[in-house]
Design a protein around this motif. Structure first.
Motif, PDB file in Angstrom:
ATOM      1  N   LEU A  76     -27.327  31.779   5.398  1.00 12.28           N
ATOM      2  CA  LEU A  76     -28.356  32.577   6.064  1.00 12.28           C
ATOM      3  C   LEU A  76     -28.692  31.985   7.429  1.00 12.28           C
ATOM      4  N   VAL A  77     -28.885  30.676   7.482  1.00 11.97           N
ATOM      5  CA  VAL A  77     -29.168  30.017   8.760  1.00 11.97           C
ATOM      6  C   VAL A  77     -27.992  30.214   9.713  1.00 11.97           C
ATOM      7  N   ASP A  78     -26.771  30.045   9.199  1.00 12.86           N
ATOM      8  CA  ASP A  78     -25.590  30.254  10.041  1.00 12.86           C
ATOM      9  C   ASP A  78     -25.526  31.693  10.548  1.00 12.86           C
ATOM     10  N   PHE A  79     -25.897  32.645   9.701  1.00  9.42           N
ATOM     11  CA  PHE A  79     -25.907  34.048  10.132  1.00  9.42           C
ATOM     12  C   PHE A  79     -26.792  34.235  11.358  1.00  9.42           C
ATOM     13  N   LEU A 120     -27.740  31.925  13.520  1.00  6.11           N
ATOM     14  CA  LEU A 120     -27.132  31.244  14.667  1.00  6.11           C
ATOM     15  C   LEU A 120     -25.972  32.064  15.237  1.00  6.11           C
ATOM     16  N   ILE A 121     -25.159  32.631  14.357  1.00  7.33           N
ATOM     17  CA  ILE A 121     -24.034  33.472  14.786  1.00  7.33           C
ATOM     18  C   ILE A 121     -24.554  34.681  15.550  1.00  7.33           C
ATOM     19  N   ASP A 122     -25.523  35.360  14.958  1.00  7.15           N
ATOM     20  CA  ASP A 122     -26.012  36.612  15.509  1.00  7.15           C
ATOM     21  C   ASP A 122     -26.799  36.418  16.807  1.00  7.15           C
ATOM     22  N   LEU A 123     -27.616  35.374  16.854  1.00  7.39           N
ATOM     23  CA  LEU A 123     -28.480  35.180  18.014  1.00  7.39           C
ATOM     24  C   LEU A 123     -27.832  34.381  19.143  1.00  7.39           C
ATOM     25  N   PHE A 124     -26.982  33.403  18.777  1.00  8.20           N
ATOM     26  CA  PHE A 124     -26.482  32.478  19.795  1.00  8.20           C
ATOM     27  C   PHE A 124     -24.966  32.467  19.950  1.00  8.20           C
ATOM     28  N   GLY A 125     -24.237  33.089  19.021  1.00  8.66           N
ATOM     29  CA  GLY A 125     -22.789  33.190  19.173  1.00  8.66           C
ATOM     30  C   GLY A 125     -22.021  31.919  18.873  1.00  8.66           C
ATOM     31  N   GLN A 126     -22.668  30.921  18.356  1.00 13.68           N
ATOM     32  CA  GLN A 126     -21.991  29.692  17.946  1.00 13.68           C
ATOM     33  C   GLN A 126     -22.854  28.976  16.922  1.00 13.68           C
ATOM     34  N   VAL A 127     -22.216  28.099  16.165  1.00 16.12           N
ATOM     35  CA  VAL A 127     -22.931  27.363  15.131  1.00 16.12           C
ATOM     36  C   VAL A 127     -22.610  25.890  15.288  1.00 16.12           C
ATOM     37  N   VAL A 128     -23.646  25.101  15.353  1.00 14.59           N
ATOM     38  CA  VAL A 128     -23.473  23.657  15.417  1.00 14.59           C
ATOM     39  C   VAL A 128     -23.512  23.124  13.989  1.00 14.59           C
ATOM     40  N   ASP A 129     -22.653  22.182  13.708  1.00 14.37           N
ATOM     41  CA  ASP A 129     -22.568  21.584  12.384  1.00 14.37           C
ATOM     42  C   ASP A 129     -22.344  20.095  12.572  1.00 14.37           C
ATOM     43  N   THR A 136     -18.440  32.661  11.146  1.00 18.03           N
ATOM     44  CA  THR A 136     -18.521  33.827  10.255  1.00 18.03           C
ATOM     45  C   THR A 136     -17.615  33.632   9.058  1.00 18.03           C
ATOM     46  N   ASP A 137     -16.387  33.213   9.306  1.00 14.24           N
ATOM     47  CA  ASP A 137     -15.451  32.994   8.199  1.00 14.24           C
ATOM     48  C   ASP A 137     -15.954  31.914   7.245  1.00 14.24           C
ATOM     49  N   LEU A 161     -22.506  40.160   6.773  1.00 15.78           N
ATOM     50  CA  LEU A 161     -21.481  39.397   7.482  1.00 15.78           C
ATOM     51  C   LEU A 161     -20.166  40.166   7.537  1.00 15.78           C
ATOM     52  N   TYR A 162     -19.769  40.757   6.411  1.00 14.31           N
ATOM     53  CA  TYR A 162     -18.547  41.570   6.407  1.00 14.31           C
ATOM     54  C   TYR A 162     -18.682  42.776   7.338  1.00 14.31           C
ATOM     55  N   LEU A 163     -19.844  43.393   7.315  1.00 10.96           N
ATOM     56  CA  LEU A 163     -20.074  44.579   8.133  1.00 10.96           C
ATOM     57  C   LEU A 163     -19.980  44.263   9.629  1.00 10.96           C
ATOM     58  N   ASN A 164     -20.412  43.072  10.010  1.00 14.29           N
ATOM     59  CA  ASN A 164     -20.408  42.687  11.423  1.00 14.29           C
ATOM     60  C   ASN A 164     -19.225  41.818  11.823  1.00 14.29           C
ATOM     61  N   ARG A 165     -18.336  41.543  10.908  1.00 11.66           N
ATOM     62  CA  ARG A 165     -17.217  40.638  11.188  1.00 11.66           C
ATOM     63  C   ARG A 165     -16.397  41.085  12.394  1.00 11.66           C
ATOM     64  N   GLY A 166     -16.186  42.375  12.546  1.00  8.81           N
ATOM     65  CA  GLY A 166     -15.421  42.884  13.677  1.00  8.81           C
ATOM     66  C   GLY A 166     -16.073  42.586  15.017  1.00  8.81           C
ATOM     67  N   VAL A 167     -17.395  42.548  15.036  1.00 10.07           N
ATOM     68  CA  VAL A 167     -18.123  42.182  16.258  1.00 10.07           C
ATOM     69  C   VAL A 167     -18.062  40.676  16.458  1.00 10.07           C
ATOM     70  N   TYR A 168     -18.301  39.946  15.380  1.00 14.69           N
ATOM     71  CA  TYR A 168     -18.374  38.487  15.478  1.00 14.69           C
ATOM     72  C   TYR A 168     -17.030  37.852  15.827  1.00 14.69           C
ATOM     73  N   ASN A 169     -15.914  38.494  15.435  1.00 15.43           N
ATOM     74  CA  ASN A 169     -14.618  37.900  15.791  1.00 15.43           C
ATOM     75  C   ASN A 169     -14.116  38.390  17.145  1.00 15.43           C
ATOM     76  N   GLY A 170     -14.892  39.260  17.785  1.00 11.95           N
ATOM     77  CA  GLY A 170     -14.587  39.680  19.146  1.00 11.95           C
ATOM     78  C   GLY A 170     -13.557  40.784  19.277  1.00 11.95           C
ATOM     79  N   THR A 171     -13.031  41.284  18.167  1.00 11.15           N
ATOM     80  CA  THR A 171     -11.993  42.314  18.248  1.00 11.15           C
ATOM     81  C   THR A 171     -12.557  43.723  18.227  1.00 11.15           C
TER      82      THR A 171
END
Length: 186
Positions: free
Chosen positions: A61-64, A66-75, A91-92, A132-142
């Protein structure tokens, strides 16, 4: 002013509100990861296992966000060195984590005790995974929404409906009532 910049999405890197969101999410992620380390060191039993998988879902959920708002995830790796994952990689990883956790979370759909009302349950994890599956196409840039991903969204929604734990409200505005803790509307 500040709110005008937020509304227009014209903030810069120095915007305190945006910086605070980033800091809070990264802090939440670190806290969850620290808790996971403690649970990994503890004795294995059904209660700690349930919390372990709930923590994995919360981490997703936290990663979601970060992905959605900032486009990257720090780990961080095992040595606590920072790693930055791209939107597609993160996302993956979140999907993989949820796919692993959901079957192990059990049939805990709703918590009856109000003290634990706001915990991650199986259906909340399914909703997050579907999103996440629904937005995967956006998140992977394709921009490509794979049929397999959309099929998985449909299956997850069906799984939630088939728990028979939720109803649609007769009156739309009932969803916003203050006394809806025991209500079954989604």
């Amino acid at each position: 002013g500040i709110w005008a910049n937020l509304h227009r999405h014209s903030w810069g890197s120095g915007n305190g509100t945006v910086g605070k969101v980033w800091s809070e999410l990264v802090t939440a992620k670190a806290t969850i990861q620290d808790a996971q380390i403690i649970f990994d060191l503890s004795e294995i039993n059904p209660e700690t296992d349930a919390i372990r998988y709930e923590a994995a879902a919360l981490l997703s959920l936290v990663d979601f966000y970060l992905i959605d708002l900032f486009g990257q995830v720090v780990d961080r790796d095992s040595l606590k060195s920072p790693i930055v994952y791209s939107r597609a990689e993160a996302t993956d990883r979140a999907i993989e984590r949820l796919e692993d956790a959901i079957p192990k979370m059990g049939d805990k759909y709703r918590f009856q005790d109000e003290r634990i009302l706001f915990r991650m349950n199986t259906n909340a994890a399914r909703i997050l995974l579907a999103r996440l599956y629904l937005n995967r196409g956006v998140y992977n840039g394709t921009g490509d929404f794979a049929e397999l991903d959309l099929s998985r969204v449909f299956d997850l929604g069906t799984d939630i409906i088939n728990t028979f734990q939720y109803d649609l409200a007769d009156d739309y505005w009932d969803n916003f009532r203050l006394d809806n803790v025991s209500r079954t509307q989604v």
